[in-house]
Write a protein that holds these residues in place. Structure first.
Motif, PDB file in Angstrom:
ATOM      1  N   SER A   2       0.803  -1.212   0.000  1.00 14.72           N
ATOM      2  CA  SER A   2       0.000   0.000   0.000  1.00 14.72           C
ATOM      3  C   SER A   2       0.839   1.265   0.000  1.00 14.72           C
ATOM      4  O   SER A   2       0.440   2.282  -0.550  1.00 14.72           O
ATOM      5  N   HIS A   5       1.408   2.484  -3.391  1.00 15.69           N
ATOM      6  CA  HIS A   5       0.246   3.118  -4.012  1.00 15.69           C
ATOM      7  C   HIS A   5      -0.103   4.452  -3.368  1.00 15.69           C
ATOM      8  O   HIS A   5      -0.616   5.344  -4.041  1.00 15.69           O
ATOM      9  N   ALA A   6       0.197   4.568  -2.115  1.00 18.13           N
ATOM     10  CA  ALA A   6      -0.012   5.851  -1.442  1.00 18.13           C
ATOM     11  C   ALA A   6       0.885   6.901  -2.098  1.00 18.13           C
ATOM     12  O   ALA A   6       0.451   8.020  -2.395  1.00 18.13           O
ATOM     13  N   GLY A   9      -0.363   7.788  -5.521  1.00 13.19           N
ATOM     14  CA  GLY A   9      -1.560   8.617  -5.374  1.00 13.19           C
ATOM     15  C   GLY A   9      -1.241  10.061  -5.069  1.00 13.19           C
ATOM     16  O   GLY A   9      -1.861  10.975  -5.611  1.00 13.19           O
ATOM     17  N   LEU A  10      -0.250  10.254  -4.213  1.00 13.01           N
ATOM     18  CA  LEU A  10       0.117  11.624  -3.845  1.00 13.01           C
ATOM     19  C   LEU A  10       0.774  12.358  -5.010  1.00 13.01           C
ATOM     20  O   LEU A  10       0.768  13.589  -5.065  1.00 13.01           O
ATOM     21  N   VAL A  12      -0.193  12.175  -8.102  1.00  8.16           N
ATOM     22  CA  VAL A  12      -1.136  12.381  -9.205  1.00  8.16           C
ATOM     23  C   VAL A  12      -1.262  13.848  -9.585  1.00  8.16           C
ATOM     24  O   VAL A  12      -1.141  14.211 -10.745  1.00  8.16           O
ATOM     25  N   SER A  28      -1.679  14.724   5.778  1.00  9.37           N
ATOM     26  CA  SER A  28      -2.911  14.113   5.288  1.00  9.37           C
ATOM     27  C   SER A  28      -3.053  12.622   5.563  1.00  9.37           C
ATOM     28  O   SER A  28      -4.122  12.161   5.940  1.00  9.37           O
ATOM     29  N   LEU A  29      -1.991  11.863   5.389  1.00 12.72           N
ATOM     30  CA  LEU A  29      -2.127  10.408   5.509  1.00 12.72           C
ATOM     31  C   LEU A  29      -1.745   9.832   6.863  1.00 12.72           C
ATOM     32  O   LEU A  29      -1.792   8.624   7.068  1.00 12.72           O
ATOM     33  N   HIS A  31      -3.129   9.477   9.673  1.00 16.32           N
ATOM     34  CA  HIS A  31      -4.080   8.619  10.382  1.00 16.32           C
ATOM     35  C   HIS A  31      -4.567   7.442   9.534  1.00 16.32           C
ATOM     36  O   HIS A  31      -5.374   6.646   9.987  1.00 16.32           O
ATOM     37  N   VAL A  32      -4.072   7.380   8.328  1.00 17.53           N
ATOM     38  CA  VAL A  32      -4.570   6.370   7.405  1.00 17.53           C
ATOM     39  C   VAL A  32      -3.489   5.365   7.000  1.00 17.53           C
ATOM     40  O   VAL A  32      -3.705   4.164   6.970  1.00 17.53           O
ATOM     41  N   TRP A  33      -2.323   5.893   6.720  1.00 15.22           N
ATOM     42  CA  TRP A  33      -1.210   5.025   6.347  1.00 15.22           C
ATOM     43  C   TRP A  33       0.133   5.708   6.658  1.00 15.22           C
ATOM     44  O   TRP A  33       0.803   6.201   5.760  1.00 15.22           O
ATOM     45  N   PRO A  34       0.497   5.722   7.921  1.00 16.61           N
ATOM     46  CA  PRO A  34       1.756   6.365   8.316  1.00 16.61           C
ATOM     47  C   PRO A  34       2.963   5.685   7.672  1.00 16.61           C
ATOM     48  O   PRO A  34       2.927   4.489   7.385  1.00 16.61           O
ATOM     49  N   ALA A  35       3.991   6.464   7.418  1.00 13.32           N
ATOM     50  CA  ALA A  35       5.221   5.908   6.844  1.00 13.32           C
ATOM     51  C   ALA A  35       6.415   6.668   7.386  1.00 13.32           C
ATOM     52  O   ALA A  35       6.334   7.861   7.642  1.00 13.32           O
ATOM     53  N   GLN A  39      11.480   4.586   4.907  1.00 18.79           N
ATOM     54  CA  GLN A  39      10.582   3.811   4.066  1.00 18.79           C
ATOM     55  C   GLN A  39      10.232   4.568   2.787  1.00 18.79           C
ATOM     56  O   GLN A  39      10.237   4.003   1.694  1.00 18.79           O
ATOM     57  N   TRP A  79      -4.664  -0.876  -9.187  1.00 18.47           N
ATOM     58  CA  TRP A  79      -4.784  -1.161  -7.758  1.00 18.47           C
ATOM     59  C   TRP A  79      -6.146  -0.709  -7.213  1.00 18.47           C
ATOM     60  O   TRP A  79      -6.802  -1.436  -6.471  1.00 18.47           O
TER      61      TRP A  79
END
Lengths: 172, 172
Positions: A2, A5-6, A9-10, A12, A28-29, A31-35, A39, A79
Motif C-alpha cells: 500500500s 500506491h499511497a 496517489g500523492l 497524481v 494528510s495520511l 491517520h490512514v497510512w503512516p510511513a 521507508q 490497484w
DNA sequence: TGTTTCATGTAAGACGTTACATGATTGG
DNA sequence: CCAATCATGTAACGTCTTACATGAAACA
C-alpha cells in the motif's frame, strides 16, 4: 504494497520530492497510512527503478522532484480497481482486554478509562482538523479526505463509547 | 511484541502445545491478533529459550506441552500493567478512499457498497458467535471475550453505517 | 557565522507471510 | 491399509521501525 500506491496517489496532482511526500504523509495520511522517512526514500528509489515514477527535475540540495509516469498512473488505477483483500485486524488494546482479569479491579477500570480518554482526545483532534481545514481548497483534504476523516470521527466516538460501556460492565 | 504476550496469556490457565495454541488463535484470537503457524512455533521456541515457558511434557508425535513459568507470568503481568503505546492505525480501505476520485462514479459507489456489505457480513458473523457461545463455560470466551466481541460488533456496525453514509455523500 | 530547515541515504533488526518439508498416529 | 489429523520445523522474502550518517542552503 500500500505504501507504493499511497506514494503514486500523492504524485497524481503534483510533482514532489521525498521530503515533500514525507510531509504529506505526516499531515494528510498520518491517520490512514503512516510511513517513516527511510521507508519513503527507499520506496521512491524502487518506484523509479520500476519506471512507475521518474525524476522530473533535480533541485538545490540534491533534491529530486519525482513525477508520476503513465505506467505509474496505470498501476495506481489497476490497484484501485482491485477488490481489496480483507486485512487481518490486529488490536493490541483488544488483546489486552482478553487478559484483563489478570489485573486488579482498580487496574482494569483504570485501563478502560484511559482508553476512553485516549479515544476522546483523538476525536477532539480530528474535530479540530475538520473545523480548521478549508474543504474547498485544493489542499490534500479533498472531499475524499472528508470521507476518511468522518470515518475517524465515528471510529473514535465508537471507541470511547465502547470503553465507557466496558468499564460499566466490569463494575457490576 | 504482542504475539509473545498473547501466547503467555493463553498459557495462563492451561498447558498447551504449539498445535493447540494455533487452534486457540484461530478461534478466540482470530479477530484480535491473528498469527500464522510458523510464527507460533518460532515464538514458542524463543519463549522457551528465554525461560518464560517450559516444555512440561512431551507427547505422542513429538508433541511438546508448554507451561507458563513464574518468569512468564511476571512478564505477562508487567506487560498488562504497562501503558500501551498508541499504535499506528493503518487502513488500506481508508487509503483507497483518499484516491477515490480516480475511479468512475459507478466504481466509487460499487466500492463503498462492497465495504458496507463486507462490514455487514462480518457483523452477522460476530453476532452468531455471540449467540452460539456459552458465556458461562470456561471456554476461552470469558467475560473479557464478551467485551472484545462487543467492540467487534460496534466496529462493524459503525463501518457499515459509515460506508452507507459515504455512498450517499458521493451521490450528490 | 551559526542555527534551522531542507534533503537524502544506509544498516540492523523485529515482525509477518507464504511456501516447503517431514513424519507419526488415529480411525475407519 | 489409507486418509485425515496431529505435530513440528525451516527458508525466503517483504514490510516497518529505529538509529546512524551526511551535507547543502537559507536566514538571522
Amino acid at each position: 504494497m500500500s505504501l507504493r500506491h499511497a506514494l503514486l496517489g500523492l504524485l497524481v496532482d503534483r510533482t514532489a520530492s521525498g521530503y515533500d511526500l514525507l510531509k504529506l504523509f505526516d499531515t494528510s495520511l498520518a491517520h490512514v497510512w503512516p510511513a517513516s522517512q527511510s521507508q519513503v526514500y527507499g520506496e521512491l528509489t524502487k518506484l523509479a527503478e520500476t519506471g512507475l515514477v521518474t525524476v522530473a527535475a533535480e533541485g538545490p540540495r540534491g533534491r529530486k522532484d519525482y513525477a508520476l509516469t503513465e505506467a505509474g498512473m496505470a498501476e495506481l488505477r489497476r490497484w484501485l480497481g482491485e477488490v481489496p483483500a480483507e486485512q487481518p485486524a490486529r488490536s493490541e488494546v483488544q488483546l489486552r482486554v482478553f487478559f484483563l482479569d489478570l489485573l486488579t479491579p482498580q487496574q482494569r477500570l483504570a485501563f478502560l478509562d484511559q482508553q476512553a480518554e485516549r479515544a476522546a482526545a483523538h476525536h477532539a483532534e480530528l474535530r479540530q482538523v475538520l473545523e480548521s481545514e478549508d474543504w474547498t481548497e485544493a489542499g490534500m483534504l479533498t472531499s475524499n479526505g472528508r470521507l476518511s476523516l468522518e470515518f475517524g470521527l465515528r471510529f473514535t466516538a465508537m471507541s470511547e463509547e465502547w470503553a465507557r460501556w466496558a468499564a460499566k460492565q466490569i463494575t457490576d
